[in-house]
Design an enzyme around this catalytic site. Structure first.
Site, PDB file in Angstrom:
ATOM      1  N   SER A  49       0.859  -1.200   0.000  1.00 29.72           N
ATOM      2  CA  SER A  49       0.000   0.000   0.000  1.00 29.72           C
ATOM      3  C   SER A  49       0.890   1.244   0.000  1.00 29.72           C
ATOM      4  CB  SER A  49      -0.889   0.007   1.248  1.00 29.72           C
ATOM      5  OG  SER A  49      -0.087   0.239   2.398  1.00 29.72           O
ATOM      6  N   ASP A 104      -1.071  -1.456  -4.049  1.00 30.07           N
ATOM      7  CA  ASP A 104      -2.441  -1.611  -3.555  1.00 30.07           C
ATOM      8  C   ASP A 104      -3.057  -0.224  -3.340  1.00 30.07           C
ATOM      9  OD1 ASP A 104      -4.597  -3.040  -2.532  1.00 30.07           O
ATOM     10  OD2 ASP A 104      -3.771  -3.130  -0.492  1.00 30.07           O
ATOM     11  N   HIS A 121     -12.878  -3.811   4.387  1.00 31.77           N
ATOM     12  CA  HIS A 121     -11.498  -3.802   4.892  1.00 31.77           C
ATOM     13  C   HIS A 121     -11.432  -3.873   6.426  1.00 31.77           C
ATOM     14  CE1 HIS A 121     -10.564  -1.967   0.859  1.00 31.77           C
ATOM     15  NE2 HIS A 121      -9.608  -2.858   0.970  1.00 31.77           N
ATOM     16  N   ASN A 130      -7.524 -10.385  -1.843  1.00 32.26           N
ATOM     17  CA  ASN A 130      -6.607  -9.563  -1.039  1.00 32.26           C
ATOM     18  C   ASN A 130      -6.710  -9.899   0.447  1.00 32.26           C
ATOM     19  OD1 ASN A 130      -6.107  -8.235  -3.418  1.00 32.26           O
ATOM     20  ND2 ASN A 130      -6.653  -6.210  -2.653  1.00 32.26           N
ATOM     21  N   ILE A 131      -5.548 -10.135   1.049  1.00 34.10           N
ATOM     22  CA  ILE A 131      -5.527 -10.482   2.473  1.00 34.10           C
ATOM     23  C   ILE A 131      -4.426  -9.690   3.177  1.00 34.10           C
ATOM     24  CG2 ILE A 131      -5.143 -12.377   4.123  1.00 34.10           C
ATOM     25  CD1 ILE A 131      -6.109 -14.086   1.461  1.00 34.10           C
ATOM     26  N   ASP A 132      -4.825  -8.874   4.100  1.00 35.01           N
ATOM     27  CA  ASP A 132      -3.883  -8.103   4.910  1.00 35.01           C
ATOM     28  C   ASP A 132      -4.175  -8.321   6.395  1.00 35.01           C
ATOM     29  OD1 ASP A 132      -2.116  -6.326   5.993  1.00 35.01           O
ATOM     30  OD2 ASP A 132      -2.870  -4.554   4.992  1.00 35.01           O
ATOM     31  N   SER A 133      -5.427  -8.059   6.809  1.00 31.61           N
ATOM     32  CA  SER A 133      -5.750  -8.100   8.235  1.00 31.61           C
ATOM     33  C   SER A 133      -5.450  -9.461   8.869  1.00 31.61           C
ATOM     34  CB  SER A 133      -7.227  -7.757   8.448  1.00 31.61           C
ATOM     35  OG  SER A 133      -7.480  -6.456   7.991  1.00 31.61           O
TER      36      SER A 133
HETATM   37  P1  13P Z   1      -8.435  -7.159   4.637  1.00 34.60           P
HETATM   38  O1  13P Z   1      -8.433  -5.965   5.526  1.00 34.60           O
HETATM   39  O2  13P Z   1      -9.726  -7.887   4.697  1.00 34.60           O
HETATM   40  O3  13P Z   1      -7.279  -8.059   4.857  1.00 34.60           O
HETATM   41  O4  13P Z   1      -8.317  -6.602   3.126  1.00 34.60           O
HETATM   42  C1  13P Z   1      -7.064  -6.254   2.594  1.00 34.60           C
HETATM   43  C2  13P Z   1      -7.171  -5.543   1.301  1.00 34.60           C
HETATM   44  O5  13P Z   1      -8.200  -5.497   0.648  1.00 34.60           O
HETATM   45  C3  13P Z   1      -5.950  -4.888   0.800  1.00 34.60           C
HETATM   46  O6  13P Z   1      -6.197  -4.132  -0.338  1.00 34.60           O
HETATM   47  O1  G3H Z   2      -6.667  -2.095   1.930  1.00 35.11           O
HETATM   48  C1  G3H Z   2      -5.795  -1.629   2.664  1.00 35.11           C
HETATM   49  C2  G3H Z   2      -4.676  -2.489   3.079  1.00 35.11           C
HETATM   50  O2  G3H Z   2      -5.041  -3.352   4.111  1.00 35.11           O
HETATM   51  C3  G3H Z   2      -3.472  -1.654   3.404  1.00 35.11           C
HETATM   52  O3  G3H Z   2      -3.603  -1.007   4.607  1.00 35.11           O
HETATM   53  O4  G3H Z   2      -2.993   1.379   4.135  1.00 35.11           O
HETATM   54  O5  G3H Z   2      -2.843   0.417   6.456  1.00 35.11           O
HETATM   55  O6  G3H Z   2      -1.195  -0.254   4.683  1.00 35.11           O
HETATM   56  P1  G3H Z   2      -2.600   0.217   4.999  1.00 35.11           P
HETATM   57 ZN    ZN Z   3      -8.129  -3.217  -0.428  1.00 31.98          ZN
END
Ligand code: 13P
Ligand code: G3H
Ligand code: ZN
Length: 331
Positions: free
Chosen positions: A57, A94, A190, A276-279
């Site tokens: 990101s 991202d 998100h 997409n997986i971040d959290s």
């Molecule tokens: P999550 O917060 O569900 O992991 O989504 C991440 C995301 O969409 C990053 O662009």
């Molecule tokens: O969709 C957002 C992503 O989870 C990135 O989050 O902007 O806190 O790095 P961030």
């Molecule tokens: Zn996203």
């Protein structure tokens, strides 16, 4: 001097998505900000034989430093090859919010970018997205656009409620912009608090069950743009085992709820080619760090808590690729 992604051993997402569409699975896009997350993504995807999109990101870029980040991408490919992993690896921006940011990433070795004009009026979204596509395609970079707004935190923008993608718009949008893939809004969100408790029902174990994804909208979109690659953002499942560890070890995450894995499994078999997986990664890391520090209060070597966190994240990624995305073994 501009660096081309091919020199770094990266690929764009074109072939990845073509194979994912034919094979009825989704390529994972895992966000990273630091060394341990990157190690876990490469080892998790390498060990499960999954193609992977390393996702960055604008906040991650600021946090890690653009030059260091590019070299981390390069190092990740070299590490993968030295470990015997021949998986394709893309480096993707991202939620890019401007042409300048996309150009800066492209010049710094990214192989794919997202331009997120989803908060703009429709015509402005088209104009900005097309500008990015025109620049990116000259450099063989693939571009993801977005139509519809996800509820929750989208970078710095907090949307109170989701605005589902209108199937009537998608053909016009992809034709006019020339994007390679389209992120859509069908009820994902998100962050770790995707739904308010009042939006959910309770299951027999007393756990919150979120409203189901709008597969009817997805099917309608697939009819309008057959064979076109669809992307789902906000697709962490907010795995209860890690939320529990956090809450039992001094944390306080109340009413965290994500997208059920079986719904993502169903989506991955459709035209959804990227998830997409971040959290989920953030939760694993936080859970293990909290647990280790509580069990060993005298520990102060970061490797002793970041190492176990990284190893647990590697295991979570392998499980996700195998059981949810269906991408394991598809390189
Ligand atoms: P999550 O917060 O569900 O992991 O989504 C991440 C995301 O969409 C990053 O662009
Ligand atoms: O969709 C957002 C992503 O989870 C990135 O989050 O902007 O806190 O790095 P961030
Ligand atoms: Zn996203």
């Amino acid at each position: 001097m501009a660096i081309n992604y091919q020199e770094l051993g990266l690929v764009n997402t074109r072939d990845m998505f073509k194979k994912a569409m034919a094979g009825k699975y989704a390529v994972p896009a895992y966000n990273f900000n630091n060394l341990e997350q990157l190690q876990a993504i490469i080892n998790g995807c390498g060990q499960s034989g999954s193609p992977v999109i390393l996702q960055v990101s604008s906040g991650a870029r600021k946090y890690a430093n653009p030059t260091l980040l590019r070299n981390m991408g390069k190092g990740a490919v070299e590490m993968a090859r030295e470990s015997g992993y021949t998986i394709p690896i893309a480096l993707h921006l991202d939620h890019g919010d401007s042409l300048d940011l996309c150009i800066s990433c492209i010049e710094n070795g990214f192989s794919s970018v997202m331009i997120d004009g989803s908060h703009l009026p429709y015509e402005e979204n088209i104009r900005l997205t097309k500008e990015v596509v025109d620049y990116a395609h000259k450099h063989e970079i693939t571009v993801e656009g977005e139509l519809g707004v996800l509820a929750g935190i989208e970078d710095d923008v907090v949307a109170a409620k989701s605005v589902y993608t209108q199937p009537d718009d998608v053909e016009d949008f992809v034709t006019k912009t020339g994007v390679d893939s389209l992120a859509i809004s069908i009820g994902t969100s998100h962050g770790a608090f995707k739904f308010k408790p009042e939006q959910c029902s309770l299951n027999e174990k007393g756990l919150l069950v979120p409203p189901p994804l709008r597969f009817d909208i997805l099917e309608e979109i697939e009819k309008r743009i057959p064979g076109f690659s669809i992307v789902l953002h906000g697709s962490s499942s907010v795995l209860p085992e890690y939320v529990d560890i956090i809450n039992k070890n001094g944390g306080s995450l109340k009413a965290a709820v994500g997208i059920p894995e079986e719904q993502l499994r169903k989506a991955a078999k459709s035209a959804v080619c990227k998830i997409n997986i971040d959290s989920d990664g953030r939760l694993v890391i936080t859970a293990i760090i909290r647990k280790v520090l509580k069990e060993k209060p005298a520990e102060f070597d970061p490797r002793k808590y970041l190492g176990p966190a990284r190893d647990e994240l590697t295991r979570m990624i392998i499980k996700k690729n195998e059981r949810v995305l269906g991408s394991a073994g598809k390189y």
